[in-house]
Design a protein around this motif. Structure first.
Motif, PDB file in Angstrom:
ATOM      1  N   VAL A   1       0.836  -1.213   0.000  1.00  0.00           N
ATOM      2  CA  VAL A   1       0.000   0.000   0.000  1.00  0.00           C
ATOM      3  C   VAL A   1       0.865   1.255   0.000  1.00  0.00           C
ATOM      4  CG1 VAL A   1      -1.591   1.367   1.407  1.00  0.00           C
ATOM      5  CG2 VAL A   1      -2.018  -1.073   1.049  1.00  0.00           C
ATOM      6  N   THR A   2       1.821   1.324   0.908  1.00  0.00           N
ATOM      7  CA  THR A   2       2.660   2.531   1.009  1.00  0.00           C
ATOM      8  C   THR A   2       3.488   2.721  -0.257  1.00  0.00           C
ATOM      9  OG1 THR A   2       4.354   1.234   2.171  1.00  0.00           O
ATOM     10  CG2 THR A   2       2.786   2.452   3.516  1.00  0.00           C
TER      11      THR A   2
ATOM     12  N   LYS B   1      -9.163   4.222  -3.000  1.00  0.00           N
ATOM     13  CA  LYS B   1     -10.094   3.144  -3.332  1.00  0.00           C
ATOM     14  C   LYS B   1      -9.427   2.120  -4.248  1.00  0.00           C
ATOM     15  CE  LYS B   1     -14.240   3.863  -1.494  1.00  0.00           C
ATOM     16  NZ  LYS B   1     -14.942   2.813  -0.705  1.00  0.00           N
ATOM     17  N   ASP B   2      -8.700   2.650  -5.200  1.00  0.00           N
ATOM     18  CA  ASP B   2      -7.998   1.760  -6.137  1.00  0.00           C
ATOM     19  C   ASP B   2      -6.898   0.969  -5.441  1.00  0.00           C
ATOM     20  OD1 ASP B   2      -5.517   1.910  -8.506  1.00  0.00           O
ATOM     21  OD2 ASP B   2      -7.407   0.874  -8.930  1.00  0.00           O
TER      22      ASP B   2
ATOM     23  N   GLU C   1      -7.826  -4.611  -3.615  1.00  0.00           N
ATOM     24  CA  GLU C   1      -7.481  -6.016  -3.370  1.00  0.00           C
ATOM     25  C   GLU C   1      -7.633  -6.368  -1.889  1.00  0.00           C
ATOM     26  OE1 GLU C   1      -6.795  -8.521  -5.416  1.00  0.00           O
ATOM     27  OE2 GLU C   1      -7.315  -7.153  -7.060  1.00  0.00           O
ATOM     28  N   ILE C   2      -7.249  -5.457  -1.022  1.00  0.00           N
ATOM     29  CA  ILE C   2      -7.356  -5.717   0.427  1.00  0.00           C
ATOM     30  C   ILE C   2      -8.818  -5.823   0.833  1.00  0.00           C
ATOM     31  CG2 ILE C   2      -6.957  -4.707   2.715  1.00  0.00           C
ATOM     32  CD1 ILE C   2      -4.308  -3.670   1.720  1.00  0.00           C
TER      33      ILE C   2
ATOM     34  N   TYR D   1     -10.122  -9.301   2.586  1.00  0.00           N
ATOM     35  CA  TYR D   1     -10.547  -9.345   3.987  1.00  0.00           C
ATOM     36  C   TYR D   1     -12.049  -9.069   4.160  1.00  0.00           C
ATOM     37  CZ  TYR D   1      -5.582  -9.378   5.105  1.00  0.00           C
ATOM     38  OH  TYR D   1      -4.262  -9.716   5.197  1.00  0.00           O
ATOM     39  N   HIS D   2     -12.761  -8.918   3.020  1.00  0.00           N
ATOM     40  CA  HIS D   2     -14.202  -8.678   3.060  1.00  0.00           C
ATOM     41  C   HIS D   2     -14.556  -7.438   3.900  1.00  0.00           C
ATOM     42  CE1 HIS D   2     -14.699 -12.562   1.160  1.00  0.00           C
ATOM     43  NE2 HIS D   2     -13.970 -13.111   2.129  1.00  0.00           N
ATOM     44  N   ILE D   3     -13.864  -6.361   3.597  1.00  0.00           N
ATOM     45  CA  ILE D   3     -14.104  -5.100   4.303  1.00  0.00           C
ATOM     46  C   ILE D   3     -14.392  -4.012   3.272  1.00  0.00           C
ATOM     47  CG2 ILE D   3     -12.622  -5.716   6.262  1.00  0.00           C
ATOM     48  CD1 ILE D   3     -10.439  -3.958   5.003  1.00  0.00           C
TER      49      ILE D   3
END
Length: 896
Positions: free
Chosen positions: A808-809, A865-866, A870-871, A875-877
């Motif tokens: 992410v970072t 958002k982009d 995938e995360i 993790y269904h969040i």
């Protein structure tokens, strides 16, 4: 059960009638100190239950042990997974008396050759042709004769079957005559053929034809021969009729067969045997040849013969041009020369001057310490092992089969099983050792015992002469190449783990024996280690090494210190004046690689030049080092006693400075080259991890990373000795330090902020480039994030989450074309990791009222958002606008 009863019960298990054990053996099995074991043994002695010897060490045995079965013990321990004695396959180590029994090495180096010959003789219906190769004089003709005799014994040929010999070299210049000799001829077939004559193929019918120097056979004659081998038919010269003959072939040559024999001919010879030259045979077999040939001469002249040790060395360790044939001639001539001079003497003394052309023999009379060879003509020559000797060897095979079935994952049980099995083996040998003490083996015994004494003295092993003789029997037994099919290395790795010092001494003995044990296998390493276990204390944590100038200075000090300590405490390396420091350092490093240095090494040296070797050996150390200069025997003995008592490393170092008027240097991480010191109050765990991270990115040849106890670091700083830190580039700690002039230091928790990064870069810029430095920072961020996150996450795997956050970072940095500084990255790592778990466990639903935002914020939300897509799926969040706003607050001051 009381401890005394445990001692007595274990003695009954390990001992039978006339079987003795030491207090050390009981100590190893019962895990009690020797002093405690000795105390209870003396109590049992007072009760008339045990008896003891007057030797040193004292051996104990059960008194009136009749009725105690001296058989294999079935142990009843939990988790024991060895087979019971009933399930062990009995090995029948039989050696039949046959023609090959007279061949020296028939059960040793020549065993495979003998087995090949037997197979070729016995293979139905008419055996297999055999090709014997080897240098001139190695015994090819002798072996061919034995093959024929064995065929007679096995009754695969008739008792009157012929053995016909032809040396092809006699006809090398006349291939036609050779063809006539092999095939025979009819009258008038060529000039001089006045009568019909049968050839060798006819003469050898029903028996063997031995063709020596087969490389002298022309290609045309080879073709004729392989046609006969295929069909059993041949035609005489001058005759058109085919004749039949049943011939078994043995061929011999000194040449490379692929160069001198047709491929079609070679393919028809099923068995190829190569005989090694005499110098490549095991030492014991070379010695047996000497004994045999001198014995034959002693019988002729009816005198005992004593062969000087230098003669033994010259004949055993040089290669005669004609191999065995030449050796026999040399021995015969040496006896003739000595007989002329000593005709009136009661025995014949063979000295170097009796050896013909001794100046042509290249050997070093000072390289080995051997004993004279004595030949008694009145005694029968030992040729075939009798039934009792075979039983001894069978016992060995059973022993190795048994220990191969031990469950070595259970350390304590395995140690006990090994100790008991080995004790029973040696007890058996005590009763049968005289079988191997024949005059023929006297030379080996004296040479072996001499070298054994050298090793036991050097390493402080107090064993009796009887024990050494017992081990000699083991060595002699293993001169035979007994092929044992089990996992040697499983057992060896285990004994190295539980008895590293005993195994080290076993290997040193093997080195010392050198050529005397040529041909032995890994069995000997196992046996010798088990033997030395009784006499060596394995609980000494520190490693001791003495290095001194001179041919024997260090080893002499070592020997005295170890003997007085009563065990192996010090190793030594002698440094003759013609040996460079580099060569000595190489030997020191080789030793350090073999031993565990994690608890610390004490290095005793005698001169300043050796005192400078730390920088050359540091990469071979995994623990602390104490170097003591100007070593003496008294100092070595005092330090050795402290090591034996497991006195702390630092106490020995402090005492050395105060007591001895010598140079002492204590290296606890202060390297003599460029270094970074890491010292964390919270313990070595964090320090070790930081060290591991930095070490991955730097050149370990030019920079050391050292972990140090925090109190020791403060102590060194207070000394205000510039030399302590003259090569230190940076100190990393978990707390503030006193003022240190000209030394960079940084708090480990500030290492990722602007100032901390600059300090770290300043220390490492000569070692790594900027890209590697960025990679190093990322590793630090991951580590510190892991430390903080691991204790606070409930459900998620920290290592997996960290990898997700790292991605992410990285994507934020790529999109906004920026490099986030360390502490911001660290905050992001922790924030995002906790955010993921919070969203997974929260029932929070986003408010439908949209929050107004700037274009810059909207852009950030869309990018996020982009990035998190995938995360969110994994993790269904779902990231709410609130969570995005929190992220934006962390980024808004740094994004463009």
């Amino acid at each position: 059960m009381q401890a005394k009863d445990k001692v007595y019960d274990m003695m009954k298990k390990m001992c039978g009638e006339n079987v003795q054990i030491s207090a050390t053996e009981l100590s190893n099995v019962l895990h009690l100190s020797r002093q405690v074991i000795s105390h209870y043994l003396n109590r049992l002695f007072e009760q008339n239950l045990v008896q003891k010897t007057n030797s040193r060490p004292v051996y104990w045995s059960i008194k009136n042990a009749r009725g105690i079965e001296n058989e294999e013990i079935t142990l009843d321990y939990k988790n024991l997974k060895t087979s019971s004695e009933d399930n062990i396959t009995k090995i029948n180590y039989q050696q039949e008396t046959n023609a090959f029994s007279v061949l020296i090495g028939c059960h040793g180096s020549q065993k495979n050759i003998v087995e090949q010959c037997k197979a070729a003789v016995s293979y139905p219906p008419n055996g297999l042709p055999i090709l014997i190769t080897g240098e001139s004089g190695v015994g090819k003709s002798f072996l061919a004769k034995l093959i024929y005799q064995y065929a007679l014994e096995q009754k695969v040929i008739s008792p009157k079957a012929p053995f016909v010999v032809l040396n092809c070299a006699d006809y090398a210049n006349n291939p036609e005559l050779l063809s006539a000799t092999l095939l025979g001829y009819k009258k008038g077939s060529f000039t001089g053929a006045n009568n019909d004559k049968e050839g060798l193929l006819n003469q050898a019918d029903g028996g063997y034809l031995f063709l020596d120097e087969i490389h002298r056979l022309s290609y045309a004659n080879q073709e004729k021969l392989f046609i006969f081998m295929d069909t059993g038919k041949y035609r005489q010269l001058g005759d058109n009729e085919w004749k039949k003959s049943d011939v078994r072939f043995i061929f011999a040559t000194t040449e490379r067969t692929e160069e001198v024999l047709l491929e079609t001919f070679r393919r028809r010879i099923a068995v190829h045997i190569h005989i090694q030259s005499i110098i490549n045979r095991p030492f014991v077999e070379r010695l047996q040849m000497l004994h045999l040939f001198y014995y034959k001469e002693a019988k002729k002249i009816q005198k005992n013969i004593v062969v000087d040790k230098h003669v033994v060395e010259a004949l055993c360790f040089s290669k005669p041009k004609g191999n065995i044939g030449t050796l026999q001639n040399v021995i015969q001539l040496s006896c003739a020369n000595a007989f002329t001079k000593q005709i009136n003497q009661p025995f014949l003394n063979i000295m170097l001057e009796e050896i013909p052309n001794i100046s042509d023999i290249k050997f070093n009379v000072t390289s080995r310490r051997l004993s004279p060879l004595r030949i008694l003509y009145s005694k029968e020559l030992y040729q075939v092992e009798d039934e009792e000797v075979l039983k001894v060897k069978e016992k060995f095979l059973t022993f190795f089969q048994k220990i191969s079935q031990i469950y070595y994952e259970n350390i304590e049980t395995a140690k006990l099983e090994l100790a008991i099995a080995f004790k029973k083996l040696t007890n058996y040998f005590k009763k049968h050792s005289d079988l191997l003490f024949s005059e023929q083996n006297l030379f080996i015994r004296e040479s072996y015992l001499e070298k054994c004494r050298m090793i036991t003295e050097r390493y402080g092993i107090h064993c009796s002469e009887e024990a050494l003789k017992l081990m000699y029997c083991v060595v002699l037994t293993f001169q035979d190449d007994m092929i044992l099919k089990f996992d040697f290395y499983k057992i060896i790795n285990f004994i190295k783990l539980v008895s590293p010092k005993a195994n080290y001494v076993a290997m040193k003995l093997e080195e010392k024996l050198g050529a005397i044990i040529t041909g032995t296998c890994k069995c000997l390493e196992i046996i010798n280690t088990l033997f030395f276990q009784e006499y060596i204390i394995e609980t000494i944590e520190l490693q001791g090494l003495i290095v001194a100038h001179g041919n024997a200075t260090a080893s002499s000090i070592q020997s005295v210190a170890n003997q007085n300590c009563g065990t192996f405490v010090f190793e030594s390396i002698d440094m003759p004046m013609n040996i460079s420091l580099r060569e000595t350092v190489k030997k020191v490093n080789a030793y350090l690689e073999k031993v565990d240095t994690s608890k610390g090494v004490i290095l005793l040296v005698d001169m300043g030049s050796l005192n400078q070797m730390y920088s050359s050996i540091k990469n071979h150390l995994s623990g602390d080092l104490l170097i003591m200069n100007n070593v003496t025997t008294a100092i070595a003995l005092d330090v050795g006693m402290k090591m034996l008592q497991n006195t702390s490393f630092k106490y020995i170092a402090e005492q050395a400075k105060n007591i001895y008027k010598i140079g002492v240097q204590y290296f606890e991480g202060i390297a003599q080259g460029n270094n970074i010191i890491i010292s964390c109050m919270s313990g070595l765990g964090i320090s070790d991890k930081i060290k591991e991270i930095i070490t991955r990115f730097i050149n370990n040849e030019t920079m050391d990373v050292i972990t140090m106890d925090y109190n020791n670091l403060k102590k060194l700083i207070k000394e205000k000795n510039k030399d302590n830190f003259k090569h230190t580039k940076l100190i990393i700690t978990t707390s503030n330090l006193p003022n240190i002039t000209n030394i960079l230091w940084v708090n480990v928790y500030d290492i990722l902020d602007g100032k901390g990064e600059r300090c770290l870069w300043e220390a490492l810029k000569s070692e790594i480039n900027e890209q590697k430095f960025e990679d190093l920072k990322r590793e630090f961020i991951k580590f510190f994030s892991m430390e903080g996150i691991a204790s606070r996450l409930t459900f998620l795997n920290p290592s997996i989450v960290i990898n997700e956050v790292e991605n992410v970072t990285y994507r934020y940095e790529q999109y906004y074309d920026m490099n986030l500084v360390g502490y911001i990255k660290l905050n992001l790592y922790m924030h995002i990791a906790f955010m993921i778990e919070r969203l997974m466990t929260s029932e929070y639903h986003e408010n439908e009222n949209k929050i107004e935002c700037t274009n810059k914020e909207k852009e950030f939300y869309d990018v996020s958002k982009d990035i998190f897509e995938e995360i969110e799926k994994r993790y269904h969040i779902k990231l709410s606008q609130y969570e995005l706003s929190l992220l934006y607050d962390m980024f808004k001051n740094i994004i463009l």
